[in-house]
Scaffold this motif. Structure first.
Motif, short mmCIF file in Angstrom:
data_model
loop_
_atom_site.label_atom_id
_atom_site.label_comp_id
_atom_site.label_asym_id
_atom_site.label_seq_id
_atom_site.Cartn_x
_atom_site.Cartn_y
_atom_site.Cartn_z
N ALA A 1 0.97 -0.62 -0.20
CA ALA A 1 0.25 -0.44 -0.09
C ALA A 1 0.96 0.92 0.15
O ALA A 1 2.48 1.57 0.08
N LEU A 2 0.32 2.10 -0.02
CA LEU A 2 0.61 3.56 -0.15
C LEU A 2 0.38 5.00 -0.55
O LEU A 2 -1.04 4.57 -1.25
N LEU A 3 0.26 5.78 0.40
CA LEU A 3 -0.67 6.71 0.22
C LEU A 3 -0.38 7.93 -1.20
O LEU A 3 1.04 8.18 -0.74
N TRP A 4 -0.92 8.47 -1.52
CA TRP A 4 -0.29 9.06 -2.78
C TRP A 4 -1.34 10.12 -3.00
O TRP A 4 -2.38 11.10 -1.69
N GLY A 5 -1.42 11.36 -4.22
CA GLY A 5 -1.89 12.46 -3.66
C GLY A 5 -3.72 11.96 -3.37
O GLY A 5 -4.24 11.61 -3.64
N CYS A 6 -4.63 13.28 -3.04
CA CYS A 6 -5.92 13.48 -2.90
C CYS A 6 -6.24 14.85 -3.81
O CYS A 6 -6.17 15.59 -2.90
N ILE A 7 -7.50 14.75 -4.62
CA ILE A 7 -7.38 16.12 -5.51
C ILE A 7 -8.47 16.92 -4.35
O ILE A 7 -9.07 17.70 -5.17
N ALA B 1 -5.57 19.39 -8.63
CA ALA B 1 -4.40 18.36 -9.48
C ALA B 1 -2.80 19.41 -9.99
O ALA B 1 -1.44 19.11 -9.68
N GLN B 2 -3.17 20.40 -10.80
CA GLN B 2 -1.92 21.26 -11.03
C GLN B 2 -1.85 21.48 -9.45
O GLN B 2 0.05 22.32 -10.33
N ASP B 3 -1.16 22.16 -8.33
CA ASP B 3 -0.95 22.42 -7.38
C ASP B 3 -0.12 21.43 -7.14
O ASP B 3 1.20 21.49 -6.12
N ALA C 1 -7.23 7.27 -9.42
CA ALA C 1 -5.95 6.26 -8.81
C ALA C 1 -5.16 6.73 -7.81
O ALA C 1 -5.48 5.99 -6.62
N SER C 2 -5.04 8.08 -7.61
CA SER C 2 -3.61 8.34 -6.73
C SER C 2 -4.75 8.67 -5.77
O SER C 2 -4.82 8.80 -4.40
N GLU C 3 -5.56 8.89 -5.85
CA GLU C 3 -7.16 9.57 -4.89
C GLU C 3 -7.87 8.58 -3.74
O GLU C 3 -7.43 7.95 -2.53
N LEU C 4 -7.91 7.00 -4.68
CA LEU C 4 -8.15 6.18 -4.14
C LEU C 4 -6.86 4.92 -3.79
O LEU C 4 -7.78 4.92 -2.14
N TYR C 5 -6.17 5.66 -4.10
CA TYR C 5 -4.54 4.73 -3.50
C TYR C 5 -4.03 5.35 -1.81
O TYR C 5 -3.93 4.34 -0.76
N SER C 6 -4.75 6.30 -2.14
CA SER C 6 -4.28 7.17 -0.76
C SER C 6 -4.75 7.09 0.29
O SER C 6 -4.30 7.02 1.49
N ASN C 7 -6.24 6.36 0.17
CA ASN C 7 -7.34 6.57 1.19
C ASN C 7 -7.58 4.98 1.22
O ASN C 7 -8.68 4.43 1.86
N ILE C 8 -7.12 4.67 1.27
CA ILE C 8 -6.81 2.83 1.02
C ILE C 8 -7.65 2.34 -0.45
O ILE C 8 -7.74 1.01 0.85
N HIS C 9 -7.80 2.57 -1.04
CA HIS C 9 -8.87 2.19 -1.76
C HIS C 9 -8.38 1.23 -2.77
O HIS C 9 -8.55 1.39 -3.79
N PHE C 10 -7.44 -0.15 -2.40
CA PHE C 10 -6.80 -0.75 -3.81
C PHE C 10 -7.04 -0.95 -4.65
O PHE C 10 -6.80 -1.03 -5.90
N LEU D 1 -6.41 3.41 -12.24
CA LEU D 1 -4.79 2.82 -13.10
C LEU D 1 -4.59 2.40 -14.13
O LEU D 1 -4.07 2.95 -15.20
N ASP D 2 -5.79 0.95 -14.28
CA ASP D 2 -5.31 0.20 -15.10
C ASP D 2 -5.89 1.64 -16.79
O ASP D 2 -5.82 1.10 -17.53
N LYS D 3 -7.22 2.33 -16.26
CA LYS D 3 -8.00 3.25 -17.45
C LYS D 3 -7.02 3.73 -18.34
O LYS D 3 -6.90 3.72 -18.99
N ALA D 4 -5.62 4.43 -16.88
CA ALA D 4 -5.15 5.57 -17.38
C ALA D 4 -4.36 5.41 -18.26
O ALA D 4 -3.70 5.53 -19.53
#
Length: 250
Positions: free
Chosen positions: A9-15, A20-22, A41-50, A57-60
């Motif tokens: 797991a990993l915590l990433w960005g939360c829009i 996002a630009q900032d 994907a970043s928002e979901l991963y950051s909140n542990i919705h793996f 992420l696959d869609k991207a």
């Protein structure tokens, strides 16, 4: 829930906190759809919705197969067994038009290709030097220091700087809480987890992390209470953790 950087797991960005630009490092993809999926994907991963995060992420990557930064995310989320193939795939992408952030991160992937145990500190220093006002650069540096390099003091320094730069960015307080617990600074750890809850009260992981704080401090009743909250909000495994905490009450 404590996160593991490379593979669990990993915590990433939360829009929801900053635009996002900032917040995010720049990407070279021209596909707005792919970029939006990466940010979701970043928002979901950051909140542990793996599971949901991997779908986005696959869609991207499906929308833009050459989306370099999406491949960087995939490598960092991968299990140990999956990582070598993803590294090869990432390094096979056309690097001609990469921006500075992507070039810097590609350098880390090259290091991992040569040595799976390579440290990330030099790469993270370069990333922050290139993007000193971009919160994600500090977040990545903190996570790599904590989980890749096992440098607790470095991780804490980056997370504290991130808290000053983006004081309403909720996931950082989760990392801060665990860092303070590692250093046995329990008052600071509790305050960090409380801040995490206050900023993201609808996210079950906030309560799961507070439950782990109470478990670490042997307050099993409180631990069970917070695990129950996380379970009621649908966090996988929280009910079992609540039951284990209750079983430890004397």
């Amino acid at each position: 829930m404590k996160t593991l950087f490379a593979g669990i797991a990993l915590l990433w960005g939360c829009i929801t906190i900053v635009s996002a630009q900032d917040f995010y490092l720049p990407v070279s993809s021209k596909s707005k759809t792919a970029i939006a999926s990466l940010h979701r994907a970043s928002e979901l991963y950051s909140n542990i919705h793996f599971k949901e995060g991997k779908v986005e992420l696959d869609k991207a990557m499906a929308e833009d197969p050459n989306f370099f930064m999406a491949h960087i995310y995939a490598v960092q989320y991968a299990s140990k067994a999956e990582k070598p193939a993803l590294i090869d795939k990432t390094l096979a992408l056309d690097a001609t038009n990469l921006n500075e952030a992507e070039k810097i991160m590609r350098g880390l992937i090259v290091k991992w290709h040569e040595d799976s145990t390579a440290k990330a500190a030099e790469t993270m220093n370069a990333l922050i030097a290139a993007y000193p006002e971009t919160p994600q650069a500090l977040e990545w540096a903190s996570l790599h220091s904590f989980y890749t390099d096992k440098n607790l003091d470095g991780a804490l320094d980056y997370s504290e700087k991130l808290a000053k730069m983006s004081p309403k960015y909720a996931p950082n307080y989760n990392i801060l809480g665990y860092l303070y617990m590692e250093k046995k600074e329990m008052d600071k750890a509790k305050a960090a987890f409380e801040k995490y809850i206050s900023l993201a009260p609808k996210e079950p992981n906030t309560y799961d992390s507070m439950a782990e704080f109470y478990l670490e401090n042997k307050d099993y009743a409180k631990s069970a209470e917070y695990y129950d909250k996380a379970a009621a909000m649908g966090l996988p495994g929280a009910k079992e953790r609540a039951d284990k905490a209750r079983a430890m009450i004397k």
